[in-house]
Design a protein around this motif. Sequence first.
Motif, mmCIF file in Angstrom:
data_model
loop_
_atom_site.group_PDB
_atom_site.id
_atom_site.type_symbol
_atom_site.label_atom_id
_atom_site.label_comp_id
_atom_site.label_asym_id
_atom_site.label_seq_id
_atom_site.Cartn_x
_atom_site.Cartn_y
_atom_site.Cartn_z
ATOM 1 N N TRP A 1 -5.799 15.246 -6.626
ATOM 2 C CA TRP A 1 -5.110 15.489 -5.363
ATOM 3 C C TRP A 1 -6.023 15.198 -4.177
ATOM 4 N N GLN A 2 -7.296 15.516 -4.297
ATOM 5 C CA GLN A 2 -8.215 15.259 -3.192
ATOM 6 C C GLN A 2 -8.327 13.765 -2.888
ATOM 7 N N VAL A 3 -8.345 12.941 -3.915
ATOM 8 C CA VAL A 3 -8.368 11.485 -3.706
ATOM 9 C C VAL A 3 -7.040 11.026 -3.099
ATOM 10 N N LEU A 4 -5.940 11.512 -3.652
ATOM 11 C CA LEU A 4 -4.627 11.138 -3.131
ATOM 12 C C LEU A 4 -4.437 11.591 -1.682
ATOM 13 N N ASP A 5 -5.027 12.720 -1.319
ATOM 14 C CA ASP A 5 -4.915 13.198 0.063
ATOM 15 C C ASP A 5 -5.471 12.170 1.046
ATOM 16 N N TRP A 6 -6.611 11.575 0.719
ATOM 17 C CA TRP A 6 -7.192 10.557 1.601
ATOM 18 C C TRP A 6 -6.289 9.324 1.672
ATOM 19 N N TYR B 1 0.840 -1.203 0.000
ATOM 20 C CA TYR B 1 0.000 0.000 0.000
ATOM 21 C C TYR B 1 0.874 1.252 0.000
ATOM 22 N N LEU B 2 1.850 1.294 0.891
ATOM 23 C CA LEU B 2 2.727 2.468 0.963
ATOM 24 C C LEU B 2 3.498 2.668 -0.337
ATOM 25 N N GLY B 3 3.947 1.578 -0.939
ATOM 26 C CA GLY B 3 4.663 1.675 -2.209
ATOM 27 C C GLY B 3 3.790 2.203 -3.332
ATOM 28 N N LEU B 4 2.554 1.717 -3.403
ATOM 29 C CA LEU B 4 1.637 2.180 -4.453
ATOM 30 C C LEU B 4 1.271 3.650 -4.273
ATOM 31 N N VAL B 5 1.023 4.058 -3.027
ATOM 32 C CA VAL B 5 0.714 5.473 -2.781
ATOM 33 C C VAL B 5 1.933 6.335 -3.098
ATOM 34 N N ALA B 6 3.117 5.862 -2.759
ATOM 35 C CA ALA B 6 4.338 6.616 -3.067
ATOM 36 C C ALA B 6 4.471 6.851 -4.567
ATOM 37 N N MET C 1 -3.070 9.369 1.274
ATOM 38 C CA MET C 1 -1.896 9.774 2.040
ATOM 39 C C MET C 1 -2.189 9.781 3.537
ATOM 40 N N VAL C 2 -3.393 10.192 3.930
ATOM 41 C CA VAL C 2 -3.761 10.176 5.351
ATOM 42 C C VAL C 2 -3.712 8.752 5.889
ATOM 43 N N ILE C 3 -4.289 7.819 5.148
ATOM 44 C CA ILE C 3 -4.264 6.412 5.562
ATOM 45 C C ILE C 3 -2.816 5.934 5.658
ATOM 46 N N GLY C 4 -2.008 6.288 4.672
ATOM 47 C CA GLY C 4 -0.603 5.909 4.685
ATOM 48 C C GLY C 4 0.154 6.501 5.860
ATOM 49 N N LEU C 5 -0.139 7.751 6.199
ATOM 50 C CA LEU C 5 0.529 8.371 7.343
ATOM 51 C C LEU C 5 0.167 7.660 8.642
ATOM 52 N N VAL C 6 -1.089 7.279 8.796
ATOM 53 C CA VAL C 6 -1.497 6.535 9.993
ATOM 54 C C VAL C 6 -0.756 5.194 10.049
ATOM 55 N N LEU C 7 -0.711 4.493 8.932
ATOM 56 C CA LEU C 7 0.012 3.218 8.882
ATOM 57 C C LEU C 7 1.495 3.417 9.190
ATOM 58 N N MET C 8 2.069 4.475 8.653
ATOM 59 C CA MET C 8 3.484 4.773 8.907
ATOM 60 C C MET C 8 3.723 5.085 10.382
ATOM 61 N N LEU C 9 2.818 5.844 10.992
ATOM 62 C CA LEU C 9 2.983 6.149 12.412
ATOM 63 C C LEU C 9 2.974 4.869 13.245
ATOM 64 N N GLY D 1 10.544 11.554 11.440
ATOM 65 C CA GLY D 1 10.246 12.108 10.116
ATOM 66 C C GLY D 1 8.776 11.974 9.772
ATOM 67 N N THR D 2 8.179 10.842 10.125
ATOM 68 C CA THR D 2 6.748 10.639 9.886
ATOM 69 C C THR D 2 5.919 11.610 10.712
ATOM 70 N N ILE D 3 6.330 11.833 11.953
ATOM 71 C CA ILE D 3 5.616 12.806 12.788
ATOM 72 C C ILE D 3 5.701 14.199 12.174
ATOM 73 N N MET D 4 6.885 14.597 11.733
ATOM 74 C CA MET D 4 7.031 15.926 11.116
ATOM 75 C C MET D 4 6.208 16.034 9.837
ATOM 76 N N LEU D 5 6.191 14.977 9.046
ATOM 77 C CA LEU D 5 5.402 14.970 7.818
ATOM 78 C C LEU D 5 3.920 15.095 8.144
ATOM 79 N N ALA D 6 3.448 14.374 9.147
ATOM 80 C CA ALA D 6 2.044 14.453 9.548
ATOM 81 C C ALA D 6 1.702 15.845 10.073
ATOM 82 N N LEU D 7 2.622 16.448 10.822
ATOM 83 C CA LEU D 7 2.378 17.797 11.341
ATOM 84 C C LEU D 7 2.302 18.835 10.233
ATOM 85 N N ALA D 8 3.000 18.631 9.153
ATOM 86 C CA ALA D 8 2.899 19.530 8.004
ATOM 87 C C ALA D 8 1.642 19.220 7.191
ATOM 88 N N PHE D 9 1.333 17.935 7.061
ATOM 89 C CA PHE D 9 0.243 17.505 6.194
ATOM 90 C C PHE D 9 -1.139 17.873 6.746
#
Length: 139
Positions: free
Chosen positions: A44-49, A10-15, A51-59, A89-97
């Motif tokens: 971008w709106q679809v990708l944003d959702w 999932y993370l690879g495909l979103v990347a 990315m949110v799922i990916g960020l949660v998984l990454m955290l 890095g994931t925390i910083m990315l989430a804080l920006a996102f």
Amino acid sequence: MVANRLIGAYLGLVAVAVAIQFVAFPLYGYDSGGERSSGALGVWQVLDWLMVIGLVLMLVTTAQRKRHHDGEDSTNMRPWLASRVMFYGTIMLALAFVPNWFEAAWGHSDNWTIWHLIDSVLPVMFAAEGHRLWYTKSG
């Protein structure tokens, strides 16, 4: 582990999707007047959702890895340091996102400079964590 492989895929495909959209958007995302087209922004709106799922998984996965390496008494500092770089890095990315995403979705003043930073860093981090999870032998 199957869960690691699924999350890694999932993370690879979103990347890949974010990287392609980031590179391709300037080529098709503007109308003849130079304004961003709503159809291109919809991608971008679809990708944003996604990315949110990916960020949660990454955290979750990076926190687990960091916690695992917290208890080790190894002299090899590389896994210890790598786990922290990815976690923080994931925390910083989430804080920006997150605030920028809320502004883009429900406000009016999202910052495109921050989006450029996010869309440059996120695919690299997602791909690295996805690769690690895909090739992890155990939980």
